[in-house]
Design an enzyme around this catalytic site. Structure first.
Site, PDB file in Angstrom:
ATOM      1  CG  HIS A 138     -21.523   0.210  36.169  1.00 20.70           C
ATOM      2  ND1 HIS A 138     -21.268   0.284  37.862  1.00 20.70           N
ATOM      3  CD2 HIS A 138     -20.946   1.235  35.663  1.00 20.70           C
ATOM      4  CE1 HIS A 138     -20.655   1.571  37.914  1.00 20.70           C
ATOM      5  NE2 HIS A 138     -20.381   2.227  36.669  1.00 20.70           N
ATOM      6  CD  GLU A 190     -17.870   6.996  33.004  1.00 19.48           C
ATOM      7  OE1 GLU A 190     -17.989   7.364  31.894  1.00 19.48           O
ATOM      8  OE2 GLU A 190     -18.538   6.923  33.975  1.00 19.48           O
TER       9      GLU A 190
END
Length: 213
Positions: free
Chosen positions: A8, A81
């Site tokens: 990201h 994550e």
């Protein structure tokens, strides 16, 4: 299958120096600019499917790519994550002070109670690869995820269940692209490149022109 693992753009958590894990932080102004540059770079690259972590910093990056390519995003919690429990939202110095065992061990695999275990991460990597190979054997797929998980997934691809016993050398920058290919009739992947960020070079040029470098 051609697989593009994409981190990201910069988040407000990155900007503040916080370890994010599963906490939700939006993209920063720079992160949105990075996502735009990434989308422009990927515009002419074949992507049949776009997947994303369901955390907003990743999903908003993926949506920027998808908008440029007139495609949709499939959110997938399995590519989130690493879950870091009590470490989330803290700076590295705060973590080292409160949890000194993380000084010698990676924050991602510290074993601190409440964080995702090595066994859970291994199972997650195995599941992601198995599902991709089952559903997208002949496709070009992008996954927008996170630096920690991407680095662990790369280690898993190279070393299997022993990934956590070896040094994890990968630097995974914001909006970096890592390209892995499984050629037809072969079970082992080829790695074309890791952490490609050439699409961000314009930011360095802009900073230089503004006298910031």
């Amino acid at each position: 299958m051609n697989l593009y693992l994409i981190r990201h753009g910069e988040s407000t958590g990155n900007l503040a120096g916080k370890i994010q894990g599963w906490e939700n932080f939006p993209l920063s102004d720079l992160g949105r600019r990075q996502a735009d540059l990434l989308a422009n770079y990927l515009k002419e690259i074949q992507l049949d499917y776009i997947y994303s972590s369901d955390l907003v910093r990743a999903s908003d990056t993926a949506k920027t790519i998808a908008k440029k390519k007139s495609q949709s995003v499939n959110e997938w919690d399995k590519v989130r994550e690493v879950h870091l429990g009590p470490l989330q939202g803290l700076s590295r110095s705060e973590i080292y002070e409160r949890f000194p065992e993380t000084i010698e061990n990676s924050i991602l695999t510290s074993g601190v109670v409440g964080t995702e275990t090595i066994e859970e991460l291994t199972a997650r990597c195995q599941y992601v690869i198995e599902q991709l190979q089952r559903a997208h054997k002949n496709d070009h797929v992008a996954i927008v995820s996170h630096g920690g998980f991407i680095s662990i997934l790369l280690m898993y691809l190279l070393t299997g269940e022993q990934w956590h016993m070896l040094h994890r050398p990968f630097q995974i920058g914001n909006t970096s692209i890592s390209h892995i290919e499984w050629p037809k009739n072969r079970t082992k992947p080829l790695i074309h490149y890791i952490n490609r960020t050439g699409h961000l070079d314009v930011l360095t040029e802009e900073s230089a022109n503004m006298g910031l470098l």
